[in-house]
Design a protein around this motif. Sequence first.
Motif: not given
Length: 177
Positions: A119-142
């Motif tokens: 999640t932290k790496a995704f935030e840095k890569h995406a340049g945003r901190e707002e978790d949504d359905e595209t973030f790793p945790r949400a995708v893994a749960l899906e």
Amino acid sequence: MEKTTFWQILESAKQAAQGDQQLQEQVLISSLEKLEPEQIIGFECILREYLIEADHYNIQAAQKIIDGYVSDDPYLYFRCWLIGQGEAVVAQALANPDSLANIVEDPYQDFEELLYVATKAFEKHAGREEDDETFPRAVALERGLDYNTGSETKGEDWTENQLPKMLPKLWKKFGPI
């Protein structure tokens, strides 16, 4: 992401950190943030697969002996620690949890931070901190990879009086006197 890549990233971070889990976490984040979003998500998914695979009564028994107790969060963080030790340690522990007696020096092994590196790496890569359905945790749960409620502990449950015979090396090293 291939499982071999997952393990290479973990083991490289472990080597670079030389036992410093905070550094290991930072190296993991740094390595992951350079990857494409789908690869970061892949890391999260593979991590969750191994957390689910390691949800076994034998691993729980090992943690009980090492720490003196078992509860939900510490058991999850113990499995994170186990995965953070690398592929060979995980494979050996899944086959024979008593092998951890050769690795664990002190009680209370945990690596909760491993749960958040993707999640932290995704935030840095995406340049945003707002978790949504595209973030790793949400995708893994899906994808059905829920290490909390998505699986049942495998194997056969145990009682405390079985532990000395079940895991004799761990019992000798960490069991009550």
